[in-house]
Design an enzyme around this catalytic site. Structure first.
Site, PDB file in Angstrom:
ATOM      1  N   SER A 152     -49.232  42.047 -12.170  1.00 51.37           N
ATOM      2  CA  SER A 152     -49.329  41.300 -10.908  1.00 51.37           C
ATOM      3  C   SER A 152     -50.186  40.064 -11.109  1.00 51.37           C
ATOM      4  O   SER A 152     -51.104  40.069 -11.945  1.00 51.37           O
ATOM      5  CB  SER A 152     -49.980  42.197  -9.853  1.00 51.37           C
ATOM      6  N   TYR A 200     -57.063  46.943  -8.089  1.00 58.27           N
ATOM      7  CA  TYR A 200     -55.636  46.871  -8.417  1.00 58.27           C
ATOM      8  C   TYR A 200     -55.403  45.882  -9.561  1.00 58.27           C
ATOM      9  O   TYR A 200     -54.711  46.190 -10.543  1.00 58.27           O
ATOM     10  CB  TYR A 200     -54.863  46.436  -7.171  1.00 58.27           C
TER      11      TYR A 200
END
Lengths: 321, 321
Positions: A122, A146
Protein backbone atom coordinates in the site's frame (compact mmCIF):
# COMPACT_ATOMS: atom_id res chain seq x y z
CA UNK A 1 -2.59 -23.10 -14.12
CA UNK A 2 -3.83 -23.39 -10.53
CA UNK A 3 -4.47 -20.05 -8.87
CA UNK A 4 -5.25 -19.16 -5.26
CA UNK A 5 -6.64 -15.78 -4.21
CA UNK A 6 -6.27 -15.19 -0.46
CA UNK A 7 -8.70 -12.40 0.20
CA UNK A 8 -10.86 -13.81 -2.59
CA UNK A 9 -14.04 -12.58 -0.93
CA UNK A 10 -13.00 -8.92 -0.96
CA UNK A 11 -13.75 -6.29 -3.57
CA UNK A 12 -10.45 -6.63 -5.41
CA UNK A 13 -10.38 -10.42 -4.99
CA UNK A 14 -13.84 -10.85 -6.49
CA UNK A 15 -13.12 -8.55 -9.41
CA UNK A 16 -9.81 -10.27 -10.04
CA UNK A 17 -11.56 -13.66 -10.02
CA UNK A 18 -14.18 -12.41 -12.49
CA UNK A 19 -11.47 -11.05 -14.76
CA UNK A 20 -9.56 -14.35 -14.63
CA UNK A 21 -12.82 -16.16 -15.50
CA UNK A 22 -13.23 -13.96 -18.57
CA UNK A 23 -9.62 -14.34 -19.67
CA UNK A 24 -9.27 -18.06 -18.99
CA UNK A 25 -5.48 -17.63 -19.14
CA UNK A 26 -2.70 -16.42 -16.88
CA UNK A 27 1.01 -16.27 -17.68
CA UNK A 28 0.16 -17.71 -21.09
CA UNK A 29 -1.39 -20.87 -19.69
CA UNK A 30 -5.02 -21.96 -19.45
CA UNK A 31 -6.42 -21.68 -15.95
CA UNK A 32 -7.50 -25.10 -14.66
CA UNK A 33 -8.54 -24.20 -11.14
CA UNK A 34 -9.16 -21.08 -9.05
CA UNK A 35 -9.44 -21.21 -5.26
CA UNK A 36 -11.03 -18.23 -3.53
CA UNK A 37 -10.12 -18.19 0.16
CA UNK A 38 -11.15 -15.64 2.77
CA UNK A 39 -12.09 -15.36 6.45
CA UNK A 40 -15.70 -15.87 5.45
CA UNK A 41 -16.57 -18.16 2.53
CA UNK A 42 -16.29 -16.02 -0.62
CA UNK A 43 -19.14 -15.66 -3.11
CA UNK A 44 -18.94 -18.33 -5.82
CA UNK A 45 -18.13 -17.47 -9.42
CA UNK A 46 -19.20 -18.78 -12.82
CA UNK A 47 -16.10 -19.64 -14.83
CA UNK A 48 -14.99 -21.94 -17.64
CA UNK A 49 -12.75 -23.74 -15.13
CA UNK A 50 -13.11 -25.25 -11.66
CA UNK A 51 -13.70 -22.68 -8.91
CA UNK A 52 -13.51 -23.57 -5.23
CA UNK A 53 -14.42 -21.27 -2.37
CA UNK A 54 -13.10 -21.87 1.12
CA UNK A 55 -12.43 -20.20 4.43
CA UNK A 56 -8.86 -19.49 5.52
CA UNK A 57 -7.34 -17.77 8.52
CA UNK A 58 -3.87 -16.73 7.38
CA UNK A 59 -2.77 -16.25 10.99
CA UNK A 60 -3.08 -20.05 11.37
CA UNK A 61 -0.33 -22.06 9.59
CA UNK A 62 -2.57 -25.16 9.38
CA UNK A 63 -5.31 -23.15 7.71
CA UNK A 64 -2.76 -21.73 5.26
CA UNK A 65 -1.51 -25.25 4.53
CA UNK A 66 -5.05 -26.29 3.59
CA UNK A 67 -5.24 -23.73 0.77
CA UNK A 68 -1.59 -23.47 -0.37
CA UNK A 69 -0.98 -26.93 -1.77
CA UNK A 70 1.57 -28.78 -3.85
CA UNK A 71 -0.18 -27.77 -7.11
CA UNK A 72 -0.73 -24.08 -6.27
CA UNK A 73 1.19 -22.18 -8.94
CA UNK A 74 0.06 -18.58 -8.41
CA UNK A 75 -0.96 -17.02 -5.08
CA UNK A 76 -2.59 -13.61 -4.88
CA UNK A 77 -2.11 -12.49 -1.29
CA UNK A 78 -4.67 -9.70 -0.94
CA UNK A 79 -5.98 -10.39 2.58
CA UNK A 80 -5.28 -7.76 5.22
CA UNK A 81 -6.54 -5.98 8.30
CA UNK A 82 -7.07 -2.49 6.84
CA UNK A 83 -5.60 0.77 8.06
CA UNK A 84 -7.99 2.20 10.66
CA UNK A 85 -8.72 -1.32 11.92
CA UNK A 86 -5.00 -2.10 12.35
CA UNK A 87 -4.58 1.22 14.14
CA UNK A 88 -7.35 0.28 16.63
CA UNK A 89 -6.40 -3.37 17.06
CA UNK A 90 -2.61 -3.44 17.25
CA UNK A 91 -2.39 -7.18 17.90
CA UNK A 92 -4.72 -8.22 15.09
CA UNK A 93 -2.87 -6.03 12.63
CA UNK A 94 0.53 -7.59 13.31
CA UNK A 95 -0.92 -11.08 13.62
CA UNK A 96 -2.77 -11.00 10.29
CA UNK A 97 -0.69 -8.59 8.21
CA UNK A 98 2.80 -9.69 9.25
CA UNK A 99 2.45 -13.22 10.60
CA UNK A 100 -0.19 -14.10 7.99
CA UNK A 101 2.16 -13.09 5.19
CA UNK A 102 4.98 -15.02 6.86
CA UNK A 103 2.76 -18.11 7.16
CA UNK A 104 1.99 -18.08 3.43
CA UNK A 105 5.66 -17.69 2.53
CA UNK A 106 6.76 -20.35 5.01
CA UNK A 107 4.21 -22.75 3.59
CA UNK A 108 5.57 -22.16 0.09
CA UNK A 109 9.14 -22.61 1.33
CA UNK A 110 8.24 -25.90 3.01
CA UNK A 111 6.52 -27.18 -0.13
CA UNK A 112 9.51 -26.27 -2.28
CA UNK A 113 7.27 -25.42 -5.26
CA UNK A 114 8.32 -21.77 -5.82
CA UNK A 115 4.85 -20.38 -6.57
CA UNK A 116 4.39 -16.90 -8.02
CA UNK A 117 3.18 -14.72 -5.12
CA UNK A 118 1.53 -11.38 -5.87
CA UNK A 119 1.42 -9.32 -2.69
CA UNK A 120 -0.64 -6.15 -2.32
CA UNK A 121 1.28 -3.56 -0.36
CA UNK A 122 0.00 0.00 0.00
CA UNK A 123 1.09 3.61 -0.43
CA UNK A 124 0.60 3.74 3.37
CA UNK A 125 4.23 2.55 3.55
CA UNK A 126 5.22 6.17 2.84
CA UNK A 127 5.23 8.93 5.42
CA UNK A 128 7.22 11.08 7.80
CA UNK A 129 10.38 12.93 6.92
CA UNK A 130 10.98 11.90 3.33
CA UNK A 131 11.13 14.47 0.54
CA UNK A 132 8.66 14.65 -2.35
CA UNK A 133 8.28 13.36 -4.94
CA UNK A 134 8.11 9.74 -3.83
CA UNK A 135 10.31 7.78 -6.25
CA UNK A 136 11.22 4.12 -6.56
CA UNK A 137 14.09 4.40 -4.10
CA UNK A 138 12.28 6.50 -1.47
CA UNK A 139 12.57 5.27 2.10
CA UNK A 140 9.51 3.43 3.43
CA UNK A 141 8.65 5.38 6.57
CA UNK A 142 5.13 4.31 7.53
CA UNK A 143 3.27 6.30 10.16
CA UNK A 144 0.57 3.71 10.78
CA UNK A 145 0.76 0.10 11.93
CA UNK A 146 -0.90 -0.97 8.68
CA UNK A 147 1.84 0.74 6.67
CA UNK A 148 4.55 -0.79 8.87
CA UNK A 149 3.04 -4.26 8.42
CA UNK A 150 2.90 -3.84 4.65
CA UNK A 151 6.53 -2.67 4.61
CA UNK A 152 7.51 -5.80 6.58
CA UNK A 153 5.54 -7.88 4.06
CA UNK A 154 7.63 -6.36 1.26
CA UNK A 155 10.88 -7.29 3.01
CA UNK A 156 9.62 -10.84 3.48
CA UNK A 157 8.50 -11.11 -0.15
CA UNK A 158 11.89 -9.88 -1.31
CA UNK A 159 13.96 -12.16 0.89
CA UNK A 160 11.92 -15.30 0.23
CA UNK A 161 12.19 -14.50 -3.48
CA UNK A 162 15.92 -13.81 -3.35
CA UNK A 163 16.39 -17.23 -1.78
CA UNK A 164 14.25 -18.82 -4.51
CA UNK A 165 11.46 -20.01 -2.21
CA UNK A 166 8.82 -18.00 -4.10
CA UNK A 167 8.70 -15.81 -7.18
CA UNK A 168 7.27 -12.81 -5.38
CA UNK A 169 6.07 -9.44 -6.62
CA UNK A 170 4.60 -6.69 -4.49
CA UNK A 171 2.56 -3.68 -5.56
CA UNK A 172 1.84 -0.65 -3.39
CA UNK A 173 -1.77 0.02 -4.20
CA UNK A 174 -3.01 3.56 -4.49
CA UNK A 175 -6.36 4.19 -2.81
CA UNK A 176 -8.89 2.27 -4.86
CA UNK A 177 -11.79 4.49 -5.94
CA UNK A 178 -14.62 4.14 -6.76
CA UNK A 179 -14.69 1.04 -4.55
CA UNK A 180 -18.07 -0.71 -4.74
CA UNK A 181 -19.99 -2.21 -1.82
CA UNK A 182 -20.14 -0.99 1.75
CA UNK A 183 -17.74 1.27 3.62
CA UNK A 184 -14.92 -0.66 5.31
CA UNK A 185 -12.56 0.12 8.18
CA UNK A 186 -9.90 1.66 5.98
CA UNK A 187 -9.27 5.31 6.84
CA UNK A 188 -9.55 5.91 3.09
CA UNK A 189 -13.07 4.46 2.97
CA UNK A 190 -14.64 7.90 2.49
CA UNK A 191 -12.66 8.41 -0.72
CA UNK A 192 -15.10 6.01 -2.35
CA UNK A 193 -18.17 6.65 -0.17
CA UNK A 194 -18.43 10.31 -1.15
CA UNK A 195 -18.85 9.20 -4.78
CA UNK A 196 -20.49 5.78 -4.51
CA UNK A 197 -23.30 6.72 -2.11
CA UNK A 198 -24.30 9.89 -4.03
CA UNK A 199 -24.19 7.98 -7.35
CA UNK A 200 -26.59 5.52 -5.67
CA UNK A 201 -28.83 8.39 -4.52
CA UNK A 202 -27.65 8.31 -0.89
CA UNK A 203 -25.98 10.84 1.37
CA UNK A 204 -22.31 10.54 2.32
CA UNK A 205 -19.96 12.34 4.69
CA UNK A 206 -16.69 13.89 3.60
CA UNK A 207 -14.38 14.16 6.65
CA UNK A 208 -11.67 16.32 4.98
CA UNK A 209 -11.60 19.62 3.07
CA UNK A 210 -12.14 19.62 -0.68
CA UNK A 211 -8.50 20.55 -1.39
CA UNK A 212 -7.27 17.29 0.19
CA UNK A 213 -4.97 15.65 -2.38
CA UNK A 214 -4.59 11.92 -2.68
CA UNK A 215 -3.43 9.21 -5.04
CA UNK A 216 -6.07 7.01 -6.72
CA UNK A 217 -6.66 4.06 -8.99
CA UNK A 218 -9.89 2.48 -10.23
CA UNK A 219 -10.70 -1.12 -9.28
CA UNK A 220 -10.74 -2.02 -13.00
CA UNK A 221 -7.17 -0.78 -13.59
CA UNK A 222 -6.03 -2.30 -10.31
CA UNK A 223 -7.18 -5.74 -11.45
CA UNK A 224 -5.54 -5.28 -14.87
CA UNK A 225 -2.30 -4.36 -13.08
CA UNK A 226 -2.51 -7.34 -10.73
CA UNK A 227 -2.81 -9.64 -13.74
CA UNK A 228 0.09 -7.93 -15.52
CA UNK A 229 1.96 -8.09 -12.24
CA UNK A 230 1.76 -11.88 -12.24
CA UNK A 231 2.99 -11.97 -15.83
CA UNK A 232 6.10 -9.77 -15.57
CA UNK A 233 9.11 -11.98 -16.34
CA UNK A 234 10.96 -12.67 -13.11
CA UNK A 235 14.24 -11.41 -14.57
CA UNK A 236 12.70 -7.96 -15.16
CA UNK A 237 11.93 -7.42 -11.49
CA UNK A 238 15.49 -6.56 -10.53
CA UNK A 239 16.74 -6.42 -6.95
CA UNK A 240 13.51 -5.16 -5.44
CA UNK A 241 10.31 -6.97 -6.35
CA UNK A 242 8.02 -4.45 -4.72
CA UNK A 243 7.01 -1.25 -6.40
CA UNK A 244 4.33 1.39 -6.56
CA UNK A 245 1.31 0.54 -8.63
CA UNK A 246 0.64 3.56 -10.87
CA UNK A 247 -2.16 5.90 -9.88
CA UNK A 248 -2.92 9.60 -10.21
CA UNK A 249 -3.15 12.46 -7.77
CA UNK A 250 -6.46 14.30 -7.55
CA UNK A 251 -8.07 16.53 -4.91
CA UNK A 252 -11.49 15.79 -3.42
CA UNK A 253 -12.78 18.71 -5.52
CA UNK A 254 -11.48 17.07 -8.71
CA UNK A 255 -13.18 13.79 -7.76
CA UNK A 256 -16.49 15.55 -7.25
CA UNK A 257 -16.12 17.59 -10.45
CA UNK A 258 -15.48 14.35 -12.37
CA UNK A 259 -18.63 12.83 -10.86
CA UNK A 260 -20.61 15.91 -11.86
CA UNK A 261 -19.18 15.82 -15.41
CA UNK A 262 -20.27 12.20 -15.84
CA UNK A 263 -23.47 11.99 -13.76
CA UNK A 264 -24.78 15.54 -13.54
CA UNK A 265 -25.04 17.91 -10.59
CA UNK A 266 -27.40 15.95 -8.32
CA UNK A 267 -24.98 13.48 -6.66
CA UNK A 268 -22.61 16.18 -5.39
CA UNK A 269 -25.48 17.74 -3.43
CA UNK A 270 -25.69 14.56 -1.32
CA UNK A 271 -22.21 15.10 0.17
CA UNK A 272 -22.21 16.42 3.74
CA UNK A 273 -18.99 18.04 5.01
CA UNK A 274 -18.07 17.05 8.52
CA UNK A 275 -14.44 17.22 9.74
CA UNK A 276 -13.31 14.00 11.46
CA UNK A 277 -9.98 14.52 13.30
CA UNK A 278 -9.29 10.78 13.79
CA UNK A 279 -9.52 10.11 10.06
CA UNK A 280 -7.63 13.29 9.20
CA UNK A 281 -4.78 12.36 11.52
CA UNK A 282 -4.24 9.13 9.55
CA UNK A 283 -4.83 10.27 5.98
CA UNK A 284 -2.95 13.58 6.22
CA UNK A 285 0.22 11.58 6.96
CA UNK A 286 -0.14 9.79 3.64
CA UNK A 287 1.75 10.83 0.55
CA UNK A 288 0.40 11.66 -2.86
CA UNK A 289 3.23 12.94 -5.06
CA UNK A 290 4.32 9.60 -6.51
CA UNK A 291 6.53 8.73 -9.50
CA UNK A 292 6.00 4.99 -10.14
CA UNK A 293 8.61 4.79 -12.88
CA UNK A 294 9.54 1.15 -12.45
CA UNK A 295 5.94 -0.09 -12.66
CA UNK A 296 5.21 2.08 -15.69
CA UNK A 297 8.30 0.72 -17.43
CA UNK A 298 7.03 -2.79 -16.69
CA UNK A 299 3.69 -2.00 -18.35
CA UNK A 300 1.42 -1.18 -15.43
CA UNK A 301 -1.01 1.70 -15.91
CA UNK A 302 -2.94 4.43 -14.12
CA UNK A 303 -6.38 5.71 -15.14
CA UNK A 304 -6.49 8.40 -17.78
CA UNK A 305 -8.97 10.61 -15.96
CA UNK A 306 -11.16 10.38 -12.87
CA UNK A 307 -14.17 10.59 -15.19
CA UNK A 308 -13.08 7.10 -16.25
CA UNK A 309 -13.16 5.94 -12.62
CA UNK A 310 -16.74 7.23 -12.32
CA UNK A 311 -17.76 5.55 -15.60
CA UNK A 312 -16.17 2.23 -14.52
CA UNK A 313 -18.25 2.34 -11.35
CA UNK A 314 -21.45 2.99 -13.27
CA UNK A 315 -20.66 0.25 -15.81
CA UNK A 316 -19.23 -2.40 -13.48
CA UNK A 317 -20.71 -1.90 -10.06
CA UNK A 318 -23.68 0.42 -9.61
CA UNK A 319 -26.50 -1.67 -8.11
CA UNK A 320 -29.57 -1.96 -10.31
CA UNK A 321 -32.25 0.41 -9.05
CA UNK B 1 18.68 3.21 36.40
CA UNK B 2 18.24 -0.50 35.60
CA UNK B 3 19.84 -1.53 32.31
CA UNK B 4 19.62 -4.76 30.35
CA UNK B 5 22.06 -5.65 27.56
CA UNK B 6 20.72 -8.47 25.38
CA UNK B 7 23.80 -9.68 23.60
CA UNK B 8 25.77 -8.72 26.69
CA UNK B 9 28.32 -11.47 26.06
CA UNK B 10 29.34 -10.15 22.65
CA UNK B 11 32.19 -7.83 21.80
CA UNK B 12 30.08 -4.69 21.70
CA UNK B 13 27.97 -5.77 24.68
CA UNK B 14 31.02 -6.37 26.87
CA UNK B 15 32.63 -3.08 25.89
CA UNK B 16 29.37 -1.24 26.45
CA UNK B 17 29.07 -2.83 29.90
CA UNK B 18 32.62 -1.82 30.79
CA UNK B 19 31.95 1.74 29.66
CA UNK B 20 28.76 1.90 31.73
CA UNK B 21 30.72 0.62 34.73
CA UNK B 22 33.24 3.44 34.30
CA UNK B 23 30.58 6.10 33.81
CA UNK B 24 28.20 4.95 36.54
CA UNK B 25 25.48 7.09 34.93
CA UNK B 26 23.08 6.82 32.00
CA UNK B 27 20.50 9.38 30.92
CA UNK B 28 21.66 11.53 33.83
CA UNK B 29 20.82 8.92 36.47
CA UNK B 30 23.06 6.65 38.55
CA UNK B 31 23.06 3.07 37.33
CA UNK B 32 21.73 0.75 40.04
CA UNK B 33 21.75 -2.55 38.16
CA UNK B 34 23.09 -3.95 34.91
CA UNK B 35 21.92 -7.30 33.53
CA UNK B 36 24.05 -8.93 30.86
CA UNK B 37 22.04 -11.56 28.96
CA UNK B 38 23.23 -13.75 26.10
CA UNK B 39 22.81 -17.26 24.67
CA UNK B 40 25.77 -18.33 26.78
CA UNK B 41 26.32 -16.81 30.21
CA UNK B 42 28.30 -13.57 29.64
CA UNK B 43 31.60 -12.85 31.34
CA UNK B 44 31.08 -11.04 34.65
CA UNK B 45 32.15 -7.45 35.17
CA UNK B 46 33.51 -5.40 38.05
CA UNK B 47 31.35 -2.34 38.52
CA UNK B 48 30.32 0.12 41.24
CA UNK B 49 26.73 -1.21 40.90
CA UNK B 50 25.03 -4.62 40.85
CA UNK B 51 25.84 -6.70 37.75
CA UNK B 52 23.92 -9.87 36.91
CA UNK B 53 24.78 -12.25 34.11
CA UNK B 54 22.21 -14.63 32.71
CA UNK B 55 21.34 -16.72 29.68
CA UNK B 56 18.50 -15.67 27.41
CA UNK B 57 17.09 -17.09 24.19
CA UNK B 58 15.29 -14.16 22.58
CA UNK B 59 13.39 -16.52 20.29
CA UNK B 60 11.58 -17.78 23.40
CA UNK B 61 9.03 -15.32 24.89
CA UNK B 62 9.32 -16.91 28.35
CA UNK B 63 13.09 -16.48 28.31
CA UNK B 64 12.66 -12.84 27.27
CA UNK B 65 10.15 -12.33 30.09
CA UNK B 66 12.74 -13.54 32.58
CA UNK B 67 15.18 -10.75 31.67
CA UNK B 68 12.85 -7.89 30.66
CA UNK B 69 11.11 -7.12 33.94
CA UNK B 70 8.90 -4.46 35.47
CA UNK B 71 11.92 -2.42 36.58
CA UNK B 72 13.93 -2.65 33.32
CA UNK B 73 14.32 0.94 32.17
CA UNK B 74 16.83 0.68 29.32
CA UNK B 75 17.25 -2.30 26.98
CA UNK B 76 20.18 -2.60 24.62
CA UNK B 77 19.09 -5.12 22.00
CA UNK B 78 22.40 -6.15 20.42
CA UNK B 79 21.84 -9.89 19.99
CA UNK B 80 21.68 -11.21 16.43
CA UNK B 81 22.48 -14.04 14.11
CA UNK B 82 25.16 -12.38 11.97
CA UNK B 83 25.21 -11.98 8.21
CA UNK B 84 26.87 -15.07 6.76
CA UNK B 85 25.26 -17.24 9.46
CA UNK B 86 21.78 -15.89 8.63
CA UNK B 87 22.50 -16.48 4.96
CA UNK B 88 23.34 -20.13 5.67
CA UNK B 89 20.61 -20.81 8.23
CA UNK B 90 17.50 -19.04 6.88
CA UNK B 91 15.22 -20.25 9.68
CA UNK B 92 17.54 -19.30 12.52
CA UNK B 93 18.03 -15.84 11.06
CA UNK B 94 14.33 -15.02 10.89
CA UNK B 95 13.60 -16.71 14.22
CA UNK B 96 16.28 -14.84 16.17
CA UNK B 97 16.58 -11.57 14.30
CA UNK B 98 12.90 -10.91 13.56
CA UNK B 99 10.94 -12.94 16.09
CA UNK B 100 13.48 -12.26 18.82
CA UNK B 101 13.12 -8.52 18.33
CA UNK B 102 9.34 -8.90 18.27
CA UNK B 103 9.44 -10.90 21.51
CA UNK B 104 11.38 -8.17 23.31
CA UNK B 105 8.99 -5.47 22.07
CA UNK B 106 5.91 -7.54 22.89
CA UNK B 107 7.21 -8.14 26.41
CA UNK B 108 7.67 -4.39 26.87
CA UNK B 109 4.17 -3.74 25.49
CA UNK B 110 2.64 -6.27 27.88
CA UNK B 111 4.47 -4.78 30.86
CA UNK B 112 3.32 -1.26 29.93
CA UNK B 113 6.57 0.25 31.24
CA UNK B 114 7.80 2.01 28.06
CA UNK B 115 11.50 1.18 28.41
CA UNK B 116 14.11 2.88 26.24
CA UNK B 117 15.14 0.30 23.62
CA UNK B 118 18.37 0.79 21.70
CA UNK B 119 18.38 -1.51 18.68
CA UNK B 120 21.46 -2.22 16.60
CA UNK B 121 20.56 -2.35 12.93
CA UNK B 122 23.22 -2.57 10.26
CA UNK B 123 24.34 -0.92 7.03
CA UNK B 124 23.46 -4.32 5.51
CA UNK B 125 19.92 -2.89 5.17
CA UNK B 126 21.21 -1.06 2.08
CA UNK B 127 21.69 -2.64 -1.32
CA UNK B 128 20.36 -3.18 -4.79
CA UNK B 129 19.10 -0.46 -7.10
CA UNK B 130 19.38 2.64 -4.95
CA UNK B 131 21.52 5.57 -6.00
CA UNK B 132 24.57 6.78 -4.09
CA UNK B 133 25.12 8.51 -1.80
CA UNK B 134 23.05 6.74 0.85
CA UNK B 135 21.19 9.48 2.73
CA UNK B 136 18.75 9.44 5.62
CA UNK B 137 15.76 8.87 3.34
CA UNK B 138 17.32 6.20 1.11
CA UNK B 139 15.22 3.08 0.57
CA UNK B 140 16.24 0.05 2.63
CA UNK B 141 16.81 -2.60 -0.01
CA UNK B 142 18.72 -5.41 1.71
CA UNK B 143 20.26 -8.14 -0.41
CA UNK B 144 20.86 -10.55 2.47
CA UNK B 145 18.49 -12.17 4.95
CA UNK B 146 20.41 -10.48 7.77
CA UNK B 147 19.80 -7.07 6.21
CA UNK B 148 16.12 -7.87 5.65
CA UNK B 149 15.74 -8.98 9.26
CA UNK B 150 17.38 -5.80 10.53
CA UNK B 151 15.10 -3.70 8.30
CA UNK B 152 12.07 -5.50 9.76
CA UNK B 153 13.45 -4.81 13.24
CA UNK B 154 13.57 -1.09 12.41
CA UNK B 155 9.92 -1.11 11.31
CA UNK B 156 8.97 -2.87 14.54
CA UNK B 157 10.99 -0.45 16.68
CA UNK B 158 9.33 2.49 14.94
CA UNK B 159 5.77 1.22 15.20
CA UNK B 160 6.04 0.09 18.83
CA UNK B 161 7.55 3.50 19.62
CA UNK B 162 4.89 5.42 17.67
CA UNK B 163 2.24 3.64 19.74
CA UNK B 164 4.10 4.52 22.97
CA UNK B 165 4.91 0.93 23.97
CA UNK B 166 8.67 1.59 23.98
CA UNK B 167 10.95 4.58 23.47
CA UNK B 168 12.93 2.97 20.67
CA UNK B 169 16.02 4.09 18.83
CA UNK B 170 17.82 2.14 16.12
CA UNK B 171 21.32 2.62 14.75
CA UNK B 172 22.64 1.08 11.56
CA UNK B 173 26.12 0.05 12.60
CA UNK B 174 28.99 0.40 10.16
CA UNK B 175 31.32 -2.57 10.10
CA UNK B 176 33.10 -2.54 13.45
CA UNK B 177 36.87 -2.67 13.02
CA UNK B 178 39.24 -3.48 14.62
CA UNK B 179 36.94 -5.98 16.36
CA UNK B 180 38.81 -7.91 19.09
CA UNK B 181 38.53 -11.62 19.81
CA UNK B 182 38.00 -14.42 17.36
CA UNK B 183 36.60 -14.32 13.83
CA UNK B 184 32.81 -14.69 13.79
CA UNK B 185 30.31 -15.75 11.10
CA UNK B 186 29.74 -12.24 9.79
CA UNK B 187 30.78 -11.89 6.16
CA UNK B 188 32.63 -8.78 7.32
CA UNK B 189 34.71 -10.76 9.79
CA UNK B 190 37.85 -10.46 7.64
CA UNK B 191 37.68 -6.66 7.86
CA UNK B 192 38.99 -7.03 11.41
CA UNK B 193 40.95 -10.28 11.02
CA UNK B 194 43.35 -8.83 8.46
CA UNK B 195 44.42 -6.25 11.03
CA UNK B 196 43.90 -8.01 14.36
CA UNK B 197 45.72 -11.24 13.55
CA UNK B 198 48.78 -9.51 12.03
CA UNK B 199 48.91 -7.06 14.98
CA UNK B 200 48.97 -10.17 17.18
CA UNK B 201 51.75 -11.68 15.06
CA UNK B 202 49.51 -14.14 13.21
CA UNK B 203 48.67 -14.67 9.57
CA UNK B 204 45.28 -13.65 8.14
CA UNK B 205 43.48 -14.09 4.84
CA UNK B 206 42.06 -11.19 2.84
CA UNK B 207 39.29 -12.52 0.54
CA UNK B 208 38.83 -9.32 -1.52
CA UNK B 209 41.09 -7.00 -3.51
CA UNK B 210 42.85 -4.15 -1.77
CA UNK B 211 40.70 -1.52 -3.50
CA UNK B 212 37.55 -2.88 -1.86
CA UNK B 213 35.83 0.11 -0.20
CA UNK B 214 33.77 -0.20 2.93
CA UNK B 215 32.32 1.81 5.81
CA UNK B 216 33.90 1.41 9.25
CA UNK B 217 33.69 2.41 12.88
CA UNK B 218 35.89 1.48 15.83
CA UNK B 219 34.39 -0.45 18.76
CA UNK B 220 35.30 2.46 21.07
CA UNK B 221 33.32 5.02 19.04
CA UNK B 222 30.49 2.54 18.57
CA UNK B 223 30.07 2.19 22.32
CA UNK B 224 30.21 5.98 22.79
CA UNK B 225 27.49 6.33 20.15
CA UNK B 226 25.31 3.65 21.75
CA UNK B 227 25.47 5.54 25.05
CA UNK B 228 24.67 8.84 23.34
CA UNK B 229 21.92 7.02 21.44
CA UNK B 230 20.19 6.12 24.70
CA UNK B 231 20.44 9.72 25.85
CA UNK B 232 19.00 11.53 22.81
CA UNK B 233 15.79 13.24 23.94
CA UNK B 234 12.83 11.33 22.53
CA UNK B 235 11.40 14.48 20.94
CA UNK B 236 14.54 14.91 18.81
CA UNK B 237 14.12 11.54 17.08
CA UNK B 238 11.37 12.72 14.73
CA UNK B 239 9.22 10.37 12.68
CA UNK B 240 11.88 7.75 12.14
CA UNK B 241 13.80 6.52 15.14
CA UNK B 242 16.32 4.52 13.15
CA UNK B 243 19.32 6.08 11.51
CA UNK B 244 22.82 5.39 10.29
CA UNK B 245 25.53 5.43 12.93
CA UNK B 246 28.36 7.58 11.55
CA UNK B 247 31.40 5.82 10.14
CA UNK B 248 33.98 6.46 7.45
CA UNK B 249 34.72 4.88 4.10
CA UNK B 250 38.16 3.39 3.61
CA UNK B 251 39.62 0.84 1.21
CA UNK B 252 41.42 -2.28 2.38
CA UNK B 253 44.64 -0.60 1.25
CA UNK B 254 43.92 2.40 3.50
CA UNK B 255 43.29 0.08 6.45
CA UNK B 256 46.58 -1.66 5.90
CA UNK B 257 48.47 1.62 5.39
CA UNK B 258 47.03 2.88 8.69
CA UNK B 259 48.22 -0.30 10.41
CA UNK B 260 51.68 0.18 8.95
CA UNK B 261 51.75 3.85 9.99
CA UNK B 262 50.98 2.93 13.61
CA UNK B 263 52.65 -0.48 14.03
CA UNK B 264 55.40 -0.60 11.40
CA UNK B 265 55.75 -2.73 8.27
CA UNK B 266 55.81 -6.23 9.81
CA UNK B 267 52.07 -6.90 10.37
CA UNK B 268 51.10 -6.21 6.72
CA UNK B 269 53.44 -8.99 5.58
CA UNK B 270 51.28 -11.50 7.45
CA UNK B 271 48.25 -10.87 5.17
CA UNK B 272 47.62 -13.59 2.57
CA UNK B 273 45.47 -12.69 -0.44
CA UNK B 274 42.97 -15.37 -1.37
CA UNK B 275 39.77 -14.51 -3.27
CA UNK B 276 36.64 -16.04 -1.66
CA UNK B 277 33.65 -15.79 -4.01
CA UNK B 278 31.04 -16.60 -1.30
CA UNK B 279 32.22 -13.75 0.88
CA UNK B 280 32.65 -11.42 -2.09
CA UNK B 281 29.09 -12.10 -3.25
CA UNK B 282 27.74 -10.84 0.08
CA UNK B 283 30.05 -7.93 0.82
CA UNK B 284 30.14 -6.50 -2.71
CA UNK B 285 26.38 -5.91 -2.43
CA UNK B 286 26.96 -3.68 0.58
CA UNK B 287 27.10 0.08 0.32
CA UNK B 288 29.80 2.42 1.51
CA UNK B 289 28.95 5.97 0.37
CA UNK B 290 26.92 7.04 3.40
CA UNK B 291 25.79 10.48 4.60
CA UNK B 292 24.59 9.97 8.18
CA UNK B 293 23.38 13.56 8.59
CA UNK B 294 20.67 12.91 11.15
CA UNK B 295 22.95 11.01 13.51
CA UNK B 296 25.70 13.64 13.21
CA UNK B 297 23.19 16.37 14.00
CA UNK B 298 22.16 14.39 17.09
CA UNK B 299 25.80 14.26 18.26
CA UNK B 300 26.96 10.81 17.15
CA UNK B 301 30.50 10.58 15.78
CA UNK B 302 32.77 8.67 13.41
CA UNK B 303 36.49 8.03 13.95
CA UNK B 304 38.86 10.75 12.82
CA UNK B 305 41.28 8.40 11.06
CA UNK B 306 41.82 4.67 10.73
CA UNK B 307 45.10 5.13 12.57
CA UNK B 308 42.87 5.85 15.57
CA UNK B 309 41.08 2.54 15.06
CA UNK B 310 44.44 0.74 15.09
CA UNK B 311 45.55 2.62 18.21
CA UNK B 312 42.27 1.85 20.00
CA UNK B 313 42.83 -1.84 19.31
CA UNK B 314 46.36 -1.71 20.70
CA UNK B 315 45.24 0.26 23.77
CA UNK B 316 41.98 -1.53 24.54
CA UNK B 317 42.19 -5.04 23.20
CA UNK B 318 45.53 -6.44 22.11
CA UNK B 319 46.18 -9.56 24.22
CA UNK B 320 49.22 -9.34 26.43
CA UNK B 321 52.13 -11.26 24.85
Amino acid sequence: MNILIIGGGGVVGQKLAASLATRGLLRGQPISRLVLADVVDPAPLAAPFEVQTTTCDIADPASVASVVTQDTQVIYLLAAIVSAHAEEDFEAGWRINMMGTLNVLERARTLGTKPVVIFTSSIAVYGGEVPDPIVDHTFLNPQTSYGAQKAVGELLINDYSRKGFVDGRGFRLPTISVRPGKPNRAASSFMSSILREPLNGQEAICPVDDDFPHYYLSPRKCVENLIKGAEIPEADLGQNRCMMMPGRMWTIRQLIDAMTAVAGPEPARLIKWEAQPDIQRIVKGWRFDMRPEKAIKLGLEADDSFEDNIRYYLEDDKPAP
